[in-house]
Design a protein around this motif. Structure first.
Motif, PDB file in Angstrom:
ATOM      1  N   GLU A 182       0.817  -1.215   0.000  1.00  0.00           N
ATOM      2  CA  GLU A 182       0.000   0.000   0.000  1.00  0.00           C
ATOM      3  C   GLU A 182       0.853   1.269   0.000  1.00  0.00           C
ATOM      4  N   GLY A 183       2.016   1.219   0.629  1.00  0.00           N
ATOM      5  CA  GLY A 183       2.861   2.411   0.691  1.00  0.00           C
ATOM      6  C   GLY A 183       4.102   2.345  -0.166  1.00  0.00           C
ATOM      7  N   VAL A 216      -1.726   1.839  -7.597  1.00  0.00           N
ATOM      8  CA  VAL A 216      -2.618   2.179  -8.714  1.00  0.00           C
ATOM      9  C   VAL A 216      -3.377   3.473  -8.424  1.00  0.00           C
ATOM     10  N   ALA A 217      -3.919   3.586  -7.209  1.00  0.00           N
ATOM     11  CA  ALA A 217      -4.664   4.796  -6.842  1.00  0.00           C
ATOM     12  C   ALA A 217      -3.748   6.016  -6.791  1.00  0.00           C
ATOM     13  N   GLN A 218      -2.546   5.854  -6.241  1.00  0.00           N
ATOM     14  CA  GLN A 218      -1.618   6.981  -6.131  1.00  0.00           C
ATOM     15  C   GLN A 218      -1.126   7.427  -7.507  1.00  0.00           C
ATOM     16  N   TRP A 219      -0.895   6.474  -8.390  1.00  0.00           N
ATOM     17  CA  TRP A 219      -0.476   6.791  -9.751  1.00  0.00           C
ATOM     18  C   TRP A 219      -1.573   7.574 -10.473  1.00  0.00           C
ATOM     19  N   LEU A 248      -3.517  -9.202  -1.820  1.00  0.00           N
ATOM     20  CA  LEU A 248      -2.432  -8.374  -2.349  1.00  0.00           C
ATOM     21  C   LEU A 248      -2.921  -7.510  -3.508  1.00  0.00           C
ATOM     22  N   ALA A 249      -3.799  -8.059  -4.334  1.00  0.00           N
ATOM     23  CA  ALA A 249      -4.339  -7.290  -5.462  1.00  0.00           C
ATOM     24  C   ALA A 249      -5.090  -6.064  -4.961  1.00  0.00           C
ATOM     25  N   ALA A 250      -5.885  -6.239  -3.909  1.00  0.00           N
ATOM     26  CA  ALA A 250      -6.623  -5.110  -3.340  1.00  0.00           C
ATOM     27  C   ALA A 250      -5.666  -4.063  -2.788  1.00  0.00           C
ATOM     28  N   ALA A 251      -4.589  -4.518  -2.147  1.00  0.00           N
ATOM     29  CA  ALA A 251      -3.597  -3.587  -1.600  1.00  0.00           C
ATOM     30  C   ALA A 251      -2.895  -2.829  -2.721  1.00  0.00           C
ATOM     31  N   ALA A 261      -1.521   5.603 -21.482  1.00  0.00           N
ATOM     32  CA  ALA A 261      -0.708   5.139 -22.608  1.00  0.00           C
ATOM     33  C   ALA A 261       0.769   5.393 -22.354  1.00  0.00           C
ATOM     34  N   GLY A 262       1.086   6.581 -21.839  1.00  0.00           N
ATOM     35  CA  GLY A 262       2.482   6.898 -21.564  1.00  0.00           C
ATOM     36  C   GLY A 262       3.060   6.011 -20.484  1.00  0.00           C
ATOM     37  N   ALA A 263       2.301   5.855 -19.402  1.00  0.00           N
ATOM     38  CA  ALA A 263       2.780   5.016 -18.307  1.00  0.00           C
ATOM     39  C   ALA A 263       2.930   3.568 -18.749  1.00  0.00           C
ATOM     40  N   ALA A 264       2.036   3.116 -19.635  1.00  0.00           N
ATOM     41  CA  ALA A 264       2.063   1.716 -20.063  1.00  0.00           C
ATOM     42  C   ALA A 264       3.375   1.356 -20.754  1.00  0.00           C
TER      43      ALA A 264
END
Length: 204
Positions: A73-74, A133-136, A124-127, A165-168
């Protein structure tokens, strides 16, 4: 570097937890994941790498899963550069450049090891979605919102897939190829992928 993993507080009548040990355990989590992968990750290895007893770890986290969730998460907290440089292009170069620096280092190797387990581990996926993912996503929203206020892009462009697209491209180089991501690639992604996609959405 990732933020210290968050363990349980000391609680009433208990001694406060030693924050220096928190830092040591965080560094050990990164080290063990980067060296041994998710399959080789054990509390014994973390304790050995951190130079602490296992009791110090279990006072903070009740299980290996609890520790990995807390770390995940962090794991990118505080690593993304969100400085307001005055222009969308340089904001994006700073943001993607800071992500590249994370990918290139030990924490990037640790996160790559974690991703090998995410699809088979819903906890782990939820974390991972609650943390990186949320922070990005929030980081890109901040950069695009500033660009909208400056009049550089239309509001609907800010909600497009341009950022993804850029991050990918960077994630593909990091995750699938294990390639070092340099400043030239970051600039190419911004100039040849992200900005053209945003401009194709029209100007204010």
């Amino acid at each position: 570097m990732a933020s210290p993993v968050r363990g349980r507080a000391g609680g009433p009548g208990r001694r406060p937890l030693d924050r220096a040990k928190d830092q040591a355990i965080t560094a050990a989590v990164v080290d063990v994941l980067a060296r041994l992968g998710h399959s080789g990750f054990t509390m014994d290895e973390v304790a050995l790498a951190a130079g602490v007893g296992k009791a110090a770890i279990y006072r903070r986290w009740s299980s290996k899963t609890d520790l990995l969730v807390s770390y995940t998460e962090g794991s990118i907290e505080g690593t993304l550069d969100l400085a307001d440089t005055g222009s969308l292009r340089t904001d994006l170069v700073a943001l993607l450049g800071s992500a590249a620096a994370h990918f290139n280092g030990p924490a990037g190797r640790a996160n790559r090891a974690l991703l090998s387990a995410v699809h088979d581990d819903p906890v782990l996926a939820a974390a991972y979605h609650a943390g990186p993912v949320a922070q990005w996503g929030d980081a890109f929203r901040q950069v695009f919102d500033r660009a909208v206020r400056r009049g550089e892009i239309c509001p609907d462009a800010a909600s497009s897939v341009a950022g993804e697209a850029g991050a990918a491209i960077l994630v593909q180089r990091w995750l699938l190829h294990g390639a070092h991501i340099d400043e030239a690639l970051v600039a190419d992604v911004v100039d040849d992928v992200v900005l053209p996609l945003l401009r194709d959405r029209g100007h204010p």
